[in-house]
Scaffold this motif. Sequence first.
Motif, short mmCIF file in Angstrom:
data_model
loop_
_atom_site.label_atom_id
_atom_site.label_comp_id
_atom_site.label_asym_id
_atom_site.label_seq_id
_atom_site.Cartn_x
_atom_site.Cartn_y
_atom_site.Cartn_z
N ARG A 33 0.82 -1.21 0.00
CA ARG A 33 0.00 0.00 0.00
C ARG A 33 0.85 1.27 0.00
NH1 ARG A 33 -5.48 -1.28 0.84
NH2 ARG A 33 -5.57 -3.48 1.37
N ALA A 79 -4.35 -5.12 -8.95
CA ALA A 79 -4.95 -3.85 -8.52
C ALA A 79 -5.74 -4.02 -7.23
CB ALA A 79 -5.85 -3.30 -9.63
N ARG A 97 -6.31 -1.11 -4.94
CA ARG A 97 -6.92 0.10 -5.50
C ARG A 97 -8.42 -0.04 -5.62
NH1 ARG A 97 -3.84 0.98 -10.96
NH2 ARG A 97 -5.37 2.64 -11.12
N ASP A 109 -10.17 2.63 -7.53
CA ASP A 109 -10.62 3.53 -8.60
C ASP A 109 -10.83 2.76 -9.89
OD1 ASP A 109 -7.87 3.08 -8.46
OD2 ASP A 109 -7.46 4.71 -9.87
N ARG A 119 -0.10 0.20 -9.63
CA ARG A 119 0.44 1.55 -9.78
C ARG A 119 1.45 1.86 -8.67
NH1 ARG A 119 -3.65 6.37 -11.21
NH2 ARG A 119 -3.96 5.23 -13.13
#
Lengths: 273, 297
Positions: free
Chosen positions: A93, A119, A122, A124, A170
């Motif tokens: 994280r 992902a 996340r 989004d 990401r």
Amino acid sequence: MSQPAGAATAAPVLAVNNVEVVYDDVILVLRGVSLEVPKGQIVALLGANGAGKSTTLKAISGLLRTEDGEVTRGSVEFEGETISNRPPEEIVRRGIFQVMEGRRIVEDMTVVENLRLGAFTRRDKEGIRADMEMVFEYFPRLRERSGGLAGYLSGGEQQMLAIGRALMARPKMLLLDEPSMGLSPLLVKEVFAIIGRINREQGLTMLLVEQNANFALRMCDYGYIMENGKIVLDGSREALMNNEDVKESYLGGGEERRSFKNLKSYKRRKRWL
Amino acid sequence: MNWELLGQLLVNGVIVGTLYGVVAMCFVLIYKSTQVVNFAQGEFLLIGAWVCWALLVKFGLPFWLGFLVTLAFMFAFGVLLQVVVLRPMIGEPIISVIMLTIGLSIFFQALLSWIFGEFVKPFPEVFSVDSVTILGLNVQPAYIMSLVISLAIMVGFFWFFKYSRMGLAMRATAFDQQVAQSLGISVKHVFALSWAISAMVSSLAGVVIGMVNGVSSALSFYGIKVFPAAIVGGLDSIVGGIAGGLIIGILENVAQFVDSQWLEWGNLYEIVPFYVLVAILMIKPYGLFGTRDIERV
């Protein structure tokens, strides 16, 4: 050897300070490892089998805990905060993502499911979709096989999936553990080329562990060489590539090749002493 | 030959079989994600049924509210059980964990008969007991509801594991815990969640059966019936659990038919599932849907 002054550019995003790692409370694997990774650069960590390269990565990513290992001395600092011995999910994280040795994709899931797993931290939805598109841009082969089970991909495709899965998180920093393992020379070249492109285009900081010193040295900005749980040499790409010892033991073909016979007797002497 | 009876028994088989399937699925869920063979699976049905019964009878809650509270309670109960009892056992030998779940099973049985007594207690009537006739077969409305609920649960499981974020995380954890952790998944949460879901869904089956047969400690026998179902299905396959449940349910009823028509031994249906289990495992040691590793060529 020299102080881990890093590449002497921006302040390092990751700093490993004199880390000592003990497995099962008794086995000392790292004996004071220090290294720095500046933002946006590729730093290579080279060395033979069992030198402690993977352990160093796991000490950073926290996966050490899953193997009964522990950082007993020193500290790992990421963006100025100490993260040593933190649980791996917290470190992910915070933005450090380790691509483990041997690819380790989830074989009974499809390619897309594997990417969605990347992902996990996340929420989004839009961003995740965009990033999946980005991964498919980097690895067009994955798009072709996106609905198929990951276990049926070839070794190279699995490695691409492992890297793609990491991009889906990401991350701010990628720890790559032997991305060339078990791949044909041609595929190694392809995978490294993409890794280099990702580094340039995304500005993604990378710490690369490799046995394939040739490739790794050529693409890194700075390199460290490990032996027996210690950093024995470090320097910029040019410095390392021109270093006689490195040429001799890692790249092959030093200036004056010592004969094989000498090498053997040297080893033999050492063993009997 | 009594065709009408056969038809009736087959319908029963499918209905009971889907319930077995649901419980087997829950059993497999725990086994798959936490590698624990849960011998206390049947007690989840029992606890759920008693809690729901108590809420409806003692506290006089309306059925749907009591039902939802039961589900919420069982979810929390599953989490608590995992965190307090099973988490400290992580890393211990598998046999210790098995002994622990057997212990839990005995403990909860004793606890519940101490609280609620030994006798069968009927559920307040929620659905009319009058059978409806479908295609010439008599079916209780509660059974139809049970079928609908079971199918809904199965669809829900499918959706959860195929599309939801947590479902994918649970599958990844089942595949390789270290990989899951490297992806930022908290294995602790996954473990707690699988016990919670398993307890909650099992209790749902418990309530459904309790509404038809009344609540008593006999409910926990479903936990034992679930072993052949889960093992026939392959132990680590959710679909296999459902298929195994159906097979066992139908077989039981066919055995009952054969028994009542020709053999008249009395309780053939109780042992047939286990014979079939042995037979299937001799032919397919991994069960019908068990995992074999993917081999790349």
